[in-house]
Scaffold this motif. Structure first.
Motif, short mmCIF file in Angstrom:
data_model
loop_
_atom_site.label_atom_id
_atom_site.label_comp_id
_atom_site.label_asym_id
_atom_site.label_seq_id
_atom_site.Cartn_x
_atom_site.Cartn_y
_atom_site.Cartn_z
N VAL A 134 45.41 40.45 27.27
CA VAL A 134 46.06 39.88 28.30
C VAL A 134 45.97 38.18 28.06
O VAL A 134 44.58 37.91 27.51
CB VAL A 134 45.33 40.06 29.61
N PRO A 135 46.97 37.51 27.70
CA PRO A 135 46.92 36.18 27.54
C PRO A 135 46.58 35.35 28.89
O PRO A 135 47.44 34.91 29.38
CB PRO A 135 48.22 35.74 27.05
N LEU A 136 45.00 35.27 29.05
CA LEU A 136 44.84 34.83 30.47
C LEU A 136 45.28 33.41 30.63
O LEU A 136 45.77 32.89 31.84
CB LEU A 136 43.37 35.06 30.57
N ALA A 137 45.10 32.67 29.65
CA ALA A 137 45.83 31.11 29.62
C ALA A 137 47.13 31.06 30.07
O ALA A 137 47.40 29.90 30.56
CB ALA A 137 45.54 30.52 28.60
N ARG A 138 47.83 31.95 29.90
CA ARG A 138 49.41 31.92 30.21
C ARG A 138 49.70 32.99 31.59
O ARG A 138 50.90 33.13 31.68
CB ARG A 138 50.20 32.24 29.10
N SER A 139 48.87 33.42 32.17
CA SER A 139 49.08 34.41 32.89
C SER A 139 48.87 33.74 34.46
O SER A 139 47.98 33.09 35.02
CB SER A 139 48.01 35.83 32.83
N ARG A 140 49.74 34.45 35.42
CA ARG A 140 49.56 34.19 36.94
C ARG A 140 48.64 35.69 37.25
O ARG A 140 49.04 36.47 37.27
CB ARG A 140 50.81 34.09 37.59
N LEU A 141 47.47 35.21 37.96
CA LEU A 141 46.69 36.18 38.33
C LEU A 141 46.55 36.49 39.93
O LEU A 141 46.40 35.31 40.61
CB LEU A 141 45.29 36.01 37.58
N LEU A 142 46.68 37.45 40.57
CA LEU A 142 46.33 37.67 41.96
C LEU A 142 45.33 38.74 42.04
O LEU A 142 45.19 39.58 41.52
CB LEU A 142 47.85 38.70 42.55
N ASP A 143 44.36 38.32 42.78
CA ASP A 143 43.20 39.06 43.48
C ASP A 143 43.65 39.67 44.81
O ASP A 143 43.63 39.13 45.85
CB ASP A 143 41.86 38.34 43.24
N VAL A 144 43.53 41.08 44.69
CA VAL A 144 43.73 41.62 46.04
C VAL A 144 42.59 42.15 46.58
O VAL A 144 41.93 42.95 45.96
CB VAL A 144 45.02 42.94 45.73
N SER A 146 40.04 39.64 47.61
CA SER A 146 39.39 38.75 47.03
C SER A 146 37.96 38.54 47.58
O SER A 146 37.32 37.81 46.88
CB SER A 146 40.01 37.48 46.60
N GLY A 147 37.80 38.66 48.62
CA GLY A 147 36.55 38.65 49.37
C GLY A 147 35.84 37.59 49.20
O GLY A 147 36.18 36.41 49.79
N THR A 148 34.50 37.36 48.61
CA THR A 148 33.73 36.08 48.71
C THR A 148 34.32 35.33 47.59
O THR A 148 33.72 34.18 47.09
CB THR A 148 32.35 36.39 48.74
N GLY A 149 35.15 35.71 46.86
CA GLY A 149 35.86 34.62 45.61
C GLY A 149 35.28 34.75 44.22
O GLY A 149 35.32 33.80 43.66
N GLY A 150 34.51 35.70 44.13
CA GLY A 150 33.83 35.86 42.88
C GLY A 150 34.83 35.86 41.60
O GLY A 150 34.48 35.07 40.40
N LEU A 151 35.67 36.48 41.65
CA LEU A 151 36.69 36.50 40.56
C LEU A 151 37.41 35.50 40.51
O LEU A 151 37.73 34.86 39.52
CB LEU A 151 37.68 37.79 40.69
N LEU A 152 37.92 34.77 41.58
CA LEU A 152 38.67 33.39 41.74
C LEU A 152 38.08 32.48 40.95
O LEU A 152 38.54 31.55 40.31
CB LEU A 152 39.15 33.32 42.92
N ALA A 153 36.58 32.47 41.49
CA ALA A 153 35.72 31.42 40.87
C ALA A 153 35.53 31.37 39.35
O ALA A 153 35.58 30.31 38.79
CB ALA A 153 34.63 31.35 41.59
N GLU A 154 35.53 32.79 39.08
CA GLU A 154 35.23 32.69 37.42
C GLU A 154 36.64 32.54 36.70
O GLU A 154 36.80 32.15 35.46
CB GLU A 154 34.82 34.26 37.14
N ALA A 155 37.60 33.14 37.37
CA ALA A 155 39.16 32.76 36.76
C ALA A 155 39.54 31.16 36.55
O ALA A 155 40.46 30.91 36.03
CB ALA A 155 40.08 33.36 37.36
N HIS A 156 38.96 30.49 37.56
CA HIS A 156 39.28 28.73 37.36
C HIS A 156 39.12 28.26 35.86
O HIS A 156 38.16 28.35 35.33
CB HIS A 156 38.38 28.05 38.36
N GLY A 157 40.16 27.87 35.51
CA GLY A 157 40.25 27.23 34.09
C GLY A 157 40.56 28.14 33.10
O GLY A 157 40.71 27.67 32.16
N ARG A 158 40.63 29.37 33.43
CA ARG A 158 40.96 30.53 32.38
C ARG A 158 42.24 30.90 32.58
O ARG A 158 42.79 31.62 31.62
CB ARG A 158 39.96 31.54 32.35
N VAL A 159 42.65 30.70 33.63
CA VAL A 159 44.14 31.53 33.87
C VAL A 159 45.27 30.45 34.33
O VAL A 159 44.75 29.24 34.72
CB VAL A 159 44.21 32.54 34.97
N ALA A 160 46.49 30.51 34.06
CA ALA A 160 47.42 29.67 34.23
C ALA A 160 47.44 29.38 35.84
O ALA A 160 47.58 28.29 36.13
CB ALA A 160 48.94 29.99 33.85
#
Length: 353
Positions: A134-144, A146-160
């Motif tokens: 998966v080319p994360l740097a070019r990807s639009r990511l949706l967290d379904v 998302s709860g307390t935001g653990g994934l979104l916090a880690e994805a910061h700066g790594r996904v488009a």
């Protein structure tokens, strides 16, 4: 790629005041018509439904949270927002669970620690995505979910682009504290249920949903919605708890819950003093595989990998079991058995191109 739909205005001093623009056009979750947004909320230009924006996050739910009514969830979210400025994330999580009379006291600390460890699992999941091409740097990511935001916090700066939805407004407000503690801007957030995602078709390259499927009343519809909002060839990365696991059920820490008839599970959990299990529906390997086949061209269910950073949080006995689990996950015949009776699965689903 900021399209229509802005998470404008977090109405509380001291916390990151503006959520990011959503990376996809928001639509009405009822009819998928276009939304006209304003500071107080949004209105559907097709069906006329109106949606509020409490504390800066649009409430686009069709279904209520299974544990709290809309009003109860709103009151809990108000209590979280009132404490955001004065409490760190660990303190806020402790405070949150102290407000939950239905959650057994013995489990509250476990839930807090699980939330604090979420970024460790998220970091490993993002690494697995990259290993899968998966080319994360070019990807639009949706967290379904998302709860307390653990994934979104880690994805910061790594996904488009990144966006999160959760059926609980209270959890979205808690997640703002995580972003603040990490010095991150608030990502695009919307309150919505997984059965009615408020995004246009093909809006995302990657959909992630962890520890969510077992809490949704209609898994088939959730999977259909994940496929709908993915572009052709896009992938969904999910986790699901195995009904027939030989390990304790992770949400209530009891052995053998899933092996009971479904009608017996909630009464058994209640009698054991482990809270409300009536809204949890565990799936078997066959059930999940058959449901996924309806909506995705390629599917893979595999034993989850335990991140190295997470292993140090386990007890000596748990680490011993983990070594046995890791060895089994690497062996061909044992790996097949583990898929049937292991604790959960990582699920990778690919939409037809």
């Amino acid at each position: 790629m900021a399209l229509a739909g802005h998470g404008t205005g977090i109405a509380h001093a001291g916390v990151s005041a503006v959520a990011a623009p959503l990376p996809a056009r928001l639509v009405c979750p009822h009819c998928r018509g276009s939304l006209e947004e304003g500071p107080a909320g949004a209105a559907c230009l097709s069906c006329g439904r109106r949606y509020r924006r409490p504390h800066g996050i649009l409430d686009l739910r069709v279904l209520p949270d299974p544990y709290l009514s809309i009003e109860e969830d709103g009151a809990r979210a108000d209590a979280v927002v009132a404490a955001l400025d004065r409490l760190s994330l660990p303190e806020l999580l402790d405070h949150y669970w102290s407000l939950s009379e239905s959650t057994p006291v013995a489990l509250r600390g476990t839930f807090v620690q699980a939330a604090l460890r979420a970024p460790l699992r998220a970091r490993d999941l993002l690494a697995r995505m990259e290993e899968d091409g998966v080319p994360l740097a070019r990807s639009r990511l949706l967290d379904v979910g998302s709860g307390t935001g653990g994934l979104l916090a880690e994805a910061h700066g790594r996904v488009a682009d990144r966006a999160g939805v959760d059926i609980a407004m209270r959890w979205l407000q808690v997640s703002r504290r995580r972003f603040r503690d990490r010095g991150q801007p608030v990502p695009a957030l919307a309150c919505a249920d997984a059965e009615h995602l408020p995004f246009e078709d093909g809006a995302f390259d990657v959909v992630v949903s962890t520890a969510t499927l077992e809490f949704t009343p209609d898994v088939d519809r959730v999977l259909a919605e994940c496929a709908r909002v993915l572009r052709p060839g896009g992938r969904a990365f999910l986790t699901a708890v195995n009904r027939y696991s030989l390990a304790p059920e992770p949400h209530v820490r009891l052995w053998g819950v899933g092996w009971l008839p479904r009608a017996w599970q909630a009464p058994y959990v209640r009698r054991r003093g482990r809270g409300d299990f009536s809204n949890v529906r565990l799936l078997s390997f066959r059930e999940l595989d058959c449901l996924a086949a309806r909506h995705f061209a390629v599917r893979e269910l595999r034993p989850p990998r335990i991140p190295e950073d997470l292993r140090g949080t386990f007890s000596p006995l748990e680490r011993l079991g983990l070594r046995a689990y890791t060895a089994a996950a690497r062996a061909g015949a044992l790996r097949t058995l583990l898929l049937r009776v292991g604790p959960e699965w990582e699920v990778v689903l690919t939409k037809a191109g």
